[in-house]
Design a protein around this motif. Structure first.
Motif, PDB file in Angstrom:
ATOM      1  N   LEU A   1       0.824  -1.243   0.196  1.00  0.00           N
ATOM      2  CA  LEU A   1       0.301  -0.176  -0.180  1.00  0.00           C
ATOM      3  C   LEU A   1       0.651   1.193   0.006  1.00  0.00           C
ATOM      4  CD1 LEU A   1      -2.794  -1.721   2.693  1.00  0.00           C
ATOM      5  CD2 LEU A   1      -2.667  -1.282  -0.136  1.00  0.00           C
ATOM      6  N   SER A   2       2.203   1.522   0.643  1.00  0.00           N
ATOM      7  CA  SER A   2       2.934   2.097   0.691  1.00  0.00           C
ATOM      8  C   SER A   2       3.538   2.803  -0.856  1.00  0.00           C
ATOM      9  CB  SER A   2       3.978   1.862   1.884  1.00  0.00           C
ATOM     10  OG  SER A   2       3.097   2.083   2.300  1.00  0.00           O
ATOM     11  N   LEU A   3       3.322   1.348  -1.527  1.00  0.00           N
ATOM     12  CA  LEU A   3       4.389   2.491  -2.814  1.00  0.00           C
ATOM     13  C   LEU A   3       3.174   2.879  -3.882  1.00  0.00           C
ATOM     14  CD1 LEU A   3       5.839  -1.625  -4.087  1.00  0.00           C
ATOM     15  CD2 LEU A   3       6.807   0.860  -3.652  1.00  0.00           C
ATOM     16  N   ARG A   4       2.043   2.215  -3.322  1.00  0.00           N
ATOM     17  CA  ARG A   4       0.615   2.888  -4.092  1.00  0.00           C
ATOM     18  C   ARG A   4       0.326   4.333  -3.442  1.00  0.00           C
ATOM     19  NH1 ARG A   4      -4.902  -0.249  -4.198  1.00  0.00           N
ATOM     20  NH2 ARG A   4      -4.956  -2.474  -5.402  1.00  0.00           N
ATOM     21  N   TRP A   5       0.572   4.828  -2.118  1.00  0.00           N
ATOM     22  CA  TRP A   5      -0.199   5.917  -2.254  1.00  0.00           C
ATOM     23  C   TRP A   5       0.501   6.672  -0.714  1.00  0.00           C
ATOM     24  CZ3 TRP A   5      -4.393   2.186   0.517  1.00  0.00           C
ATOM     25  CH2 TRP A   5      -5.377   1.800  -0.632  1.00  0.00           C
ATOM     26  N   GLY A   6       2.551   6.014  -1.142  1.00  0.00           N
ATOM     27  CA  GLY A   6       3.227   6.758   0.115  1.00  0.00           C
ATOM     28  C   GLY A   6       3.320   6.063   1.379  1.00  0.00           C
ATOM     29  N   GLU A   7       4.357   6.765   1.828  1.00  0.00           N
ATOM     30  CA  GLU A   7       4.436   6.093   3.621  1.00  0.00           C
ATOM     31  C   GLU A   7       2.783   6.243   3.926  1.00  0.00           C
ATOM     32  OE1 GLU A   7       6.947   5.070   5.004  1.00  0.00           O
ATOM     33  OE2 GLU A   7       7.570   4.308   2.943  1.00  0.00           O
TER      34      GLU A   7
ATOM     35  N   LEU B   1      -2.672   1.720  13.658  1.00  0.00           N
ATOM     36  CA  LEU B   1      -3.128   1.808  12.258  1.00  0.00           C
ATOM     37  C   LEU B   1      -2.464   2.529  11.530  1.00  0.00           C
ATOM     38  CD1 LEU B   1      -6.427   2.327  12.400  1.00  0.00           C
ATOM     39  CD2 LEU B   1      -6.155   0.358  12.141  1.00  0.00           C
ATOM     40  N   HIS B   2      -1.534   1.672   9.927  1.00  0.00           N
ATOM     41  CA  HIS B   2      -1.265   2.880   9.233  1.00  0.00           C
ATOM     42  C   HIS B   2      -2.349   2.569   8.771  1.00  0.00           C
ATOM     43  CE1 HIS B   2       2.136   0.523  10.539  1.00  0.00           C
ATOM     44  NE2 HIS B   2       1.510  -0.484  10.717  1.00  0.00           N
ATOM     45  N   THR B   3      -2.189   4.686   8.146  1.00  0.00           N
ATOM     46  CA  THR B   3      -3.618   4.747   7.446  1.00  0.00           C
ATOM     47  C   THR B   3      -2.952   5.605   6.412  1.00  0.00           C
ATOM     48  OG1 THR B   3      -2.864   7.285   8.268  1.00  0.00           O
ATOM     49  CG2 THR B   3      -4.740   4.844   9.770  1.00  0.00           C
ATOM     50  N   TRP B   4      -4.161   6.262   5.114  1.00  0.00           N
ATOM     51  CA  TRP B   4      -3.528   6.769   3.805  1.00  0.00           C
ATOM     52  C   TRP B   4      -5.229   7.616   3.943  1.00  0.00           C
ATOM     53  CZ3 TRP B   4      -1.790   1.887   4.544  1.00  0.00           C
ATOM     54  CH2 TRP B   4      -0.750   1.609   4.412  1.00  0.00           C
ATOM     55  N   ARG B   5      -5.411   8.828   3.549  1.00  0.00           N
ATOM     56  CA  ARG B   5      -6.014   9.059   2.511  1.00  0.00           C
ATOM     57  C   ARG B   5      -6.116   8.887   1.111  1.00  0.00           C
ATOM     58  NH1 ARG B   5      -8.029  10.881   7.052  1.00  0.00           N
ATOM     59  NH2 ARG B   5      -7.061  12.944   9.206  1.00  0.00           N
ATOM     60  N   THR B   6      -7.471   8.575   0.285  1.00  0.00           N
ATOM     61  CA  THR B   6      -7.379   8.372  -0.994  1.00  0.00           C
ATOM     62  C   THR B   6      -8.718   8.587  -1.773  1.00  0.00           C
ATOM     63  OG1 THR B   6      -6.293   7.288  -2.874  1.00  0.00           O
ATOM     64  CG2 THR B   6      -6.979   5.887  -1.026  1.00  0.00           C
ATOM     65  N   ALA B   7      -8.796   9.297  -2.558  1.00  0.00           N
ATOM     66  CA  ALA B   7     -10.660   9.235  -3.480  1.00  0.00           C
ATOM     67  C   ALA B   7     -10.889   9.569  -2.491  1.00  0.00           C
ATOM     68  CB  ALA B   7     -10.242   8.197  -4.657  1.00  0.00           C
ATOM     69  N   GLY B   8     -11.010  10.198  -1.732  1.00  0.00           N
ATOM     70  CA  GLY B   8     -12.051  10.905  -0.967  1.00  0.00           C
ATOM     71  C   GLY B   8     -12.184  10.001   0.374  1.00  0.00           C
ATOM     72  N   ARG B   9     -11.103   8.920   0.156  1.00  0.00           N
ATOM     73  CA  ARG B   9     -11.313   7.961   1.783  1.00  0.00           C
ATOM     74  C   ARG B   9     -10.373   7.677   2.454  1.00  0.00           C
ATOM     75  NH1 ARG B   9     -15.765   4.259   0.155  1.00  0.00           N
ATOM     76  NH2 ARG B   9     -17.432   5.127  -1.476  1.00  0.00           N
ATOM     77  N   TRP B  10     -10.295   7.619   3.767  1.00  0.00           N
ATOM     78  CA  TRP B  10      -9.300   7.033   4.499  1.00  0.00           C
ATOM     79  C   TRP B  10      -9.615   5.533   4.732  1.00  0.00           C
ATOM     80  CZ3 TRP B  10      -9.948   4.978   9.271  1.00  0.00           C
ATOM     81  CH2 TRP B  10      -8.831   4.410  10.380  1.00  0.00           C
ATOM     82  N   VAL B  11      -8.055   5.111   4.210  1.00  0.00           N
ATOM     83  CA  VAL B  11      -7.874   3.695   4.542  1.00  0.00           C
ATOM     84  C   VAL B  11      -7.092   3.408   5.714  1.00  0.00           C
ATOM     85  CG1 VAL B  11      -6.652   2.258   3.281  1.00  0.00           C
ATOM     86  CG2 VAL B  11      -7.786   3.990   1.642  1.00  0.00           C
TER      87      VAL B  11
ATOM     88  N   PRO C   1      -5.932  10.990  13.174  1.00  0.00           N
ATOM     89  CA  PRO C   1      -5.019  11.867  12.339  1.00  0.00           C
ATOM     90  C   PRO C   1      -4.507  10.148  11.553  1.00  0.00           C
ATOM     91  CG  PRO C   1      -4.654  10.668  15.255  1.00  0.00           C
ATOM     92  CD  PRO C   1      -6.789  10.493  14.273  1.00  0.00           C
ATOM     93  N   GLY C   2      -3.651  11.522  10.401  1.00  0.00           N
ATOM     94  CA  GLY C   2      -3.142  10.399   9.651  1.00  0.00           C
ATOM     95  C   GLY C   2      -2.938  10.712   8.412  1.00  0.00           C
ATOM     96  N   PRO C   3      -2.048  10.713   7.067  1.00  0.00           N
ATOM     97  CA  PRO C   3      -1.043  11.843   6.248  1.00  0.00           C
ATOM     98  C   PRO C   3      -2.543  13.126   6.403  1.00  0.00           C
ATOM     99  CG  PRO C   3      -1.510   9.612   5.587  1.00  0.00           C
ATOM    100  CD  PRO C   3      -1.875   9.667   6.632  1.00  0.00           C
ATOM    101  N   PRO C   4      -2.121  13.847   5.815  1.00  0.00           N
ATOM    102  CA  PRO C   4      -2.626  15.610   5.878  1.00  0.00           C
ATOM    103  C   PRO C   4      -4.044  15.484   4.748  1.00  0.00           C
ATOM    104  CG  PRO C   4      -0.834  16.128   5.430  1.00  0.00           C
ATOM    105  CD  PRO C   4      -0.991  14.564   6.295  1.00  0.00           C
ATOM    106  N   ARG C   5      -2.836  15.461   3.135  1.00  0.00           N
ATOM    107  CA  ARG C   5      -3.276  15.011   2.559  1.00  0.00           C
ATOM    108  C   ARG C   5      -3.995  13.910   1.490  1.00  0.00           C
ATOM    109  NH1 ARG C   5       1.152  13.078   2.311  1.00  0.00           N
ATOM    110  NH2 ARG C   5       2.055  12.021   1.012  1.00  0.00           N
ATOM    111  N   ASP C   6      -4.537  13.711   0.989  1.00  0.00           N
ATOM    112  CA  ASP C   6      -5.484  12.899   0.107  1.00  0.00           C
ATOM    113  C   ASP C   6      -4.319  12.908  -1.540  1.00  0.00           C
ATOM    114  OD1 ASP C   6      -6.906  11.324  -1.888  1.00  0.00           O
ATOM    115  OD2 ASP C   6      -8.882  12.271  -1.227  1.00  0.00           O
ATOM    116  N   VAL C   7      -4.004  11.221  -1.445  1.00  0.00           N
ATOM    117  CA  VAL C   7      -3.476  11.036  -1.790  1.00  0.00           C
ATOM    118  C   VAL C   7      -3.367  10.796  -3.506  1.00  0.00           C
ATOM    119  CG1 VAL C   7      -0.790  10.409  -0.532  1.00  0.00           C
ATOM    120  CG2 VAL C   7      -2.889   8.908  -2.166  1.00  0.00           C
ATOM    121  N   SER C   8      -4.696  10.131  -3.686  1.00  0.00           N
ATOM    122  CA  SER C   8      -5.664   9.848  -5.251  1.00  0.00           C
ATOM    123  C   SER C   8      -4.496   9.378  -6.325  1.00  0.00           C
ATOM    124  CB  SER C   8      -6.246  11.233  -5.232  1.00  0.00           C
ATOM    125  OG  SER C   8      -7.077  12.054  -5.121  1.00  0.00           O
TER     126      SER C   8
END
Length: 158
Positions: A71-77, A110-120, A149-156
Motif C-alpha cells: 500500500l505504501s508503494l501505491r500511496w506513499g508512507e 493503524l497505518h493510514t492513508w487518504r485516497t480518492a476521498g476515503r480514509w484507508v 490522525p493520518g496523512p494530511p493530504r489525499d494521495v488520490s
C-alpha cells in the motif's frame, strides 16, 4: 488470503457504498460511513504451544508488514494512528466514532492513508491474549474520518 487478494478486497471496499445502518458478516462489519474487514486470521491461541503461538504472531506481523509495504508503494508512507486513546474512551463508556470503536479493541495501531476521498487503514492484533491474531482493513468516508490522525493530504493515486 494472499496479499493480492487482500489488495483486491481493499479496492473493492473503497468502491463499495456504505450501508444506512450497521451490518455484520463473517468477514467484518459495515455501517454509515465505514467498512471493516478481516484480511488474515491465524489459529486461536487458547491451547497453542507457546512456540506455535509466537510463530502465529510473527506470521501476523509479517502479513501486516507485506500489506503495508504494498500500500505504501501505491500511496506513499502511511500515517500511524495509535488506538490507545480511543480504547480508553470505549472502556470509560465515552463515544468513539466508527470504525475506531471497533478497531480499538482489536489492534493497537493503524497505518493510514487518504485516497480518492476515503480514509484507508490496516492494522494487526488480537481481541485478547488467547484470541486469534488478525490483520484488518478499514475504509471510511473522508468526512467521517476528518478527526482521525493520518496523512494530511489525499494521495488520490491508485
Amino acid at each position: 488470503m494472499t496479499t493480492g487478494e487482500q489488495l483486491a478486497a481493499i479496492d473493492e471496499l473503497r468502491g463499495r457504498a456504505f450501508p444506512a445502518r450497521r451490518e455484520r458478516s463473517a468477514q467484518g462489519e459495515s455501517g454509515p460511513g465505514f467498512h471493516v474487514v478481516r484480511l488474515w486470521e491465524g489459529a486461536p491461541l487458547w491451547d497453542a504451544d507457546p512456540a506455535d503461538a509466537a510463530e502465529i504472531r510473527e506470521d501476523c506481523a509479517a502479513a501486516l508488514a507485506a500489506l503495508t509495504a504494498l500500500l505504501s508503494l501505491r500511496w506513499g508512507e502511511p500515517g500511524v494512528l495509535d488506538l490507545a486513546g480511543p480504547l480508553e474512551r470505549v472502556a470509560m463508556g465515552l463515544p468513539v466514532p466508527p470504525p475506531l470503536d471497533i478497531l480499538s479493541g482489536l489492534v493497537p495501531r493503524l497505518h493510514t492513508w487518504r485516497t480518492a476521498g476515503r480514509w484507508v487503514a490496516v492494522g494487526a492484533g488480537q481481541g485478547g491474549p488467547e484470541q486469534p491474531c488478525q490483520v484488518l482493513a478499514a475504509i471510511a468516508e473522508e468526512r467521517a474520518a476528518r478527526g482521525f490522525p493520518g496523512p494530511p493530504r489525499d494521495v488520490s493515486r491508485r
